[in-house]
Design a protein around this motif. Structure first.
Motif, PDB file in Angstrom:
ATOM      1  N   ARG A 186     -16.250   3.922  29.411  1.00 32.68           N
ATOM      2  CA  ARG A 186     -16.909   4.857  30.314  1.00 32.68           C
ATOM      3  C   ARG A 186     -17.656   5.951  29.560  1.00 32.68           C
ATOM      4  N   GLU A 187     -17.109   6.363  28.405  1.00 30.24           N
ATOM      5  CA  GLU A 187     -17.756   7.431  27.647  1.00 30.24           C
ATOM      6  C   GLU A 187     -19.083   6.979  27.035  1.00 30.24           C
ATOM      7  N   LEU A 193     -21.183   4.727  28.558  1.00 33.17           N
ATOM      8  CA  LEU A 193     -22.152   4.341  29.579  1.00 33.17           C
ATOM      9  C   LEU A 193     -23.376   5.249  29.588  1.00 33.17           C
TER      10      LEU A 193
END
Length: 461
Positions: A217-218, A220
């Protein structure tokens, strides 16, 4: 990334382990004292139990006391001293230090027993001081102090063992943490490595976005930003490629004509014909220059939204400035160029450079295609600007195509680039504006082209 994470994680962990070792040393000392102080206390109690008063002197049953002490000996050397509470020596090691009055015991027994640390014979010793009552003693005060000192070899061994076990376990924990970080980082960057490989395998002319499943997620935002940047880069490269293709295609004809005209003028000896050929070459050159300028303007307009931010501006002031800058050219061509503001101010959101280019192209289009004596008016209303002329107008069959690039609807004898209205359309699209063409306007003549702007900058621009 592995090195940085290891430094960021293991560095603080090492510092915490060092701090914990310092705290653990204190706990180890306390644990050793708690374990061995009881044996030291029992040694003092043994001496007290075997102490008798004979002929005004304190005597010990040494065989019994020594036997007990040797049985409970922990490997350290023991020293003892008997003294009155006032400090008068009675027996034992005369130079054995007294325990300070305020020394507190680490192990609580009862009020008559105190423990402490001191130096004796150049080495550190642990002291216990027992206050004992001798009721049959020929002393003014029946209380005496029994002091026993023990060297710290065994205690130090225990402290080192406890501290060593602690450091070994924490060292193994630190090593496990390092291995875990290396493994976790390697596993965590697999999607990033797959993302890199996808980019490495792309063709040079492929600017499509790349999406990797299971991306952390970091990462993206990084993936989206890179894809957006490559998309913008692809658009810019496509604009430049289209410009070069258009330039190669559109300039080939006028340059060929110019070369032919100059060759004929060079071979023609008659001044009148040579002058006519040179005049034609001059007009061809002007047309090529205008075409080049229009193509450059179109290329600038197509990626201007990537460079210039939108701002609030006044259409009245902007259109007046552009009209005034074309006044001299209109006078030279014998045209009447005027300005009409229907409102004192008309605020819109956009890029001033692009809107100036749009109004300038509308005025330039009217001047270029209108004959001498044409009346041209730049008019501004609430949220719109238009340029109207009373020239020959545009035939209905051409009106749907004049917004296309390189489409020429000019009558015979008028040379145009076919890009003026295409530039206006591109600017209108970037501003979310509507464009409208009306021809004829009055009495079968004239052209009126209006741009109507929205109040806010369109989404996605």
């Amino acid at each position: 990334m592995r090195g940085r994470l290891l430094a960021w994680i293991l560095g603080p962990l090492t510092a915490l382990i060092a701090l914990n070792a310092w705290v653990g040393y204190g706990h180890a000392v306390q644990a050793a004292n708690e374990a061995y102080d009881r044996s030291l206390y029992l040694a003092a109690r043994t001496l007290a139990e075997e102490l008798v008063w004979v002929d005004g002197q304190a005597q010990l049953e040494l065989m019994k006391a020594a036997g007990y002490l040797f049985e409970n000996h922990t490997g350290s050397r023991l020293f003892y001293k008997l003294s009155t509470v006032q400090g008068q020596w009675l027996a034992g090691a005369r130079d054995l230090p007294h325990l300070p009055e305020r020394q507190e015991a680490s192990v609580q027994f009862f009020a008559l027993v105190r423990f402490g640390d001191a130096q004796y014979l150049g080495q550190s010793v642990r002291l216990v001081q027992l206050t004992h009552v001798m009721p049959d003693a020929s002393l003014s005060d029946p209380l005496i102090h029994i002091t026993v000192a023990e060297t710290r070899e065994t205690r130090q061994q225990m402290i080192q063992r406890i501290l060593g076990d602690t450091l070994r376990s924490q060292g193994l924990l630190l090593l496990a943490a390092a291995l875990l970080v290396v493994w976790a980082v390697g596993r965590g960057i697999r999607p990033l490595e797959a993302f890199r490989q996808q980019w490495a395998q792309k063709r040079d002319d492929d600017f499509s976005p790349v999406y990797t499943p299971h991306m952390p997620r970091e990462l993206l935002p990084l993936m989206d930003t890179l894809n957006a940047y490559v998309d913008r880069l692809g658009r810019l490269i496509e604009i430049r490629k289209r410009f070069l293709d258009n330039a190669a295609h559109q300039l080939r004809t006028p340059l060929t004509v110019l070369k032919t005209q100059l060759s004929l003028a060079q071979r023609n000896a008659e001044p009148d014909q040579a002058g006519a050929l040179l005049q034609a070459a001059h007009q061809t050159t002007e047309g090529a220059v205008r075409l080049t300028e229009q193509m450059l303007a179109l290329a600038r307009v197509e990626h201007a939204r990537e460079i210039h931010p939108a701002q609030s501006l006044d259409l009245v002031q902007l259109a007046r400035q552009v009209t005034e800058s074309h006044a001299l050219r209109a006078h030279q061509r014998g045209c009447d160029l005027g300005f009409d503001a229907l409102v004192p101010s008309s605020q819109v959101s956009g890029v001033a450079l692009l809107l100036q280019e749009a109004v300038a192209n509308l005025i330039d289009n009217a001047l270029h295609h209108g004959p001498a004596g044409t009346c041209i008016t730049t008019r501004v209303g609430p949220g719109w600007v238009e340029v109207e002329d009373d020239g020959p107008g545009i035939a209905p069959e051409h009106q749907a195509h004049v917004w296309e690039r390189f489409y020429r609807a000019a009558p015979s004898g008028v040379v145009g680039s076919g890009l003026g209205l295409a530039i206006v359309r591109e600017i209108a699209l970037q501003h979310g504006a509507q464009w409208r063409l009306q021809s004829p306007v009055k009495e079968g003549r004239g052209v009126a082209i209006r741009l109507s702007f929205v109040s806010e900058w369109p989404a996605g621009i």
